[in-house]
Scaffold this active site. Structure first.
Site, mmCIF file in Angstrom:
data_model
loop_
_atom_site.group_PDB
_atom_site.id
_atom_site.type_symbol
_atom_site.label_atom_id
_atom_site.label_comp_id
_atom_site.label_asym_id
_atom_site.label_seq_id
_atom_site.Cartn_x
_atom_site.Cartn_y
_atom_site.Cartn_z
ATOM 1 N N CYS A 1 -1.955 1.451 -4.215
ATOM 2 C CA CYS A 1 -0.653 2.066 -4.514
ATOM 3 C C CYS A 1 -0.548 2.512 -5.965
ATOM 4 O O CYS A 1 0.443 3.111 -6.365
ATOM 5 C CB CYS A 1 0.499 1.142 -4.137
ATOM 6 S SG CYS A 1 0.541 -0.427 -4.997
ATOM 7 N N CYS B 1 0.867 -1.177 0.000
ATOM 8 C CA CYS B 1 0.000 0.000 0.000
ATOM 9 C C CYS B 1 0.903 1.226 0.000
ATOM 10 O O CYS B 1 2.126 1.104 0.012
ATOM 11 C CB CYS B 1 -0.981 -0.001 1.167
ATOM 12 S SG CYS B 1 -0.261 0.232 2.803
ATOM 13 N N CYS C 1 3.065 0.386 -7.974
ATOM 14 C CA CYS C 1 3.183 -1.061 -7.832
ATOM 15 C C CYS C 1 3.728 -1.671 -9.115
ATOM 16 O O CYS C 1 3.127 -1.520 -10.178
ATOM 17 C CB CYS C 1 1.823 -1.681 -7.522
ATOM 18 S SG CYS C 1 1.168 -1.183 -5.927
#
Length: 133
Positions: free
Chosen positions: A83, A11, A87
């Protein structure tokens, strides 16, 4: 090389959602799963630590970590939680994006339902992982 599945929770801050998910998975799976967590902009979240402490899980020792390419690349399962483009994507990995409310800046009362939802999702994930029974 381990035969245990490795799960990476990602996250933004690696302080709330991903830390709680990692805490639940460690608690529920024991040493049958390699558990990792990271964030694109790590910071602290005292309410997440307290919410987990209330259910007997200590995540205070888990220092928020910056998401590194190698960690993601070497994980079997990557669970993202808001995210976005931070990511990384690797072919052949199992990905799932959990749409969860961000507990950042919220008090303990607001964090409790988020950690309950995370527990339910982690239980489902654990049931789907190989080598965990």
């Amino acid at each position: 090389m381990s035969d245990k599945p490795s799960v990476l929770f990602v996250c933004v801050h690696n302080a709330g959602r991903s830390q709680m998910a990692a805490g639940w998975l460690r608690h529920l799976a024991g040493d049958t799963v390699e558990v990792r967590s990271a964030g694109s902009a790590p910071t602290e979240n005292a309410a997440a630590v307290e919410a987990m402490r209330e259910v007997g899980i200590d995540i205070a020792y888990q220092t928020p970590k910056l998401l590194e390419y190698e960690t993601a690349e070497s994980s079997d399962v990557i669970m993202t939680m808001g995210c976005g483009d931070a990511c990384p994507v690797f072919p052949g990995k199992r990905y799932e994006d959990w749409k969860l409310e961000d507990p950042a800046g919220k008090g303990i009362e607001a964090v409790r339902p988020i950690h309950d939802e995370i527990r339910a999702r982690v239980e489902q994930l654990l049931a789907e992982l190989p080598h965990t029974t």
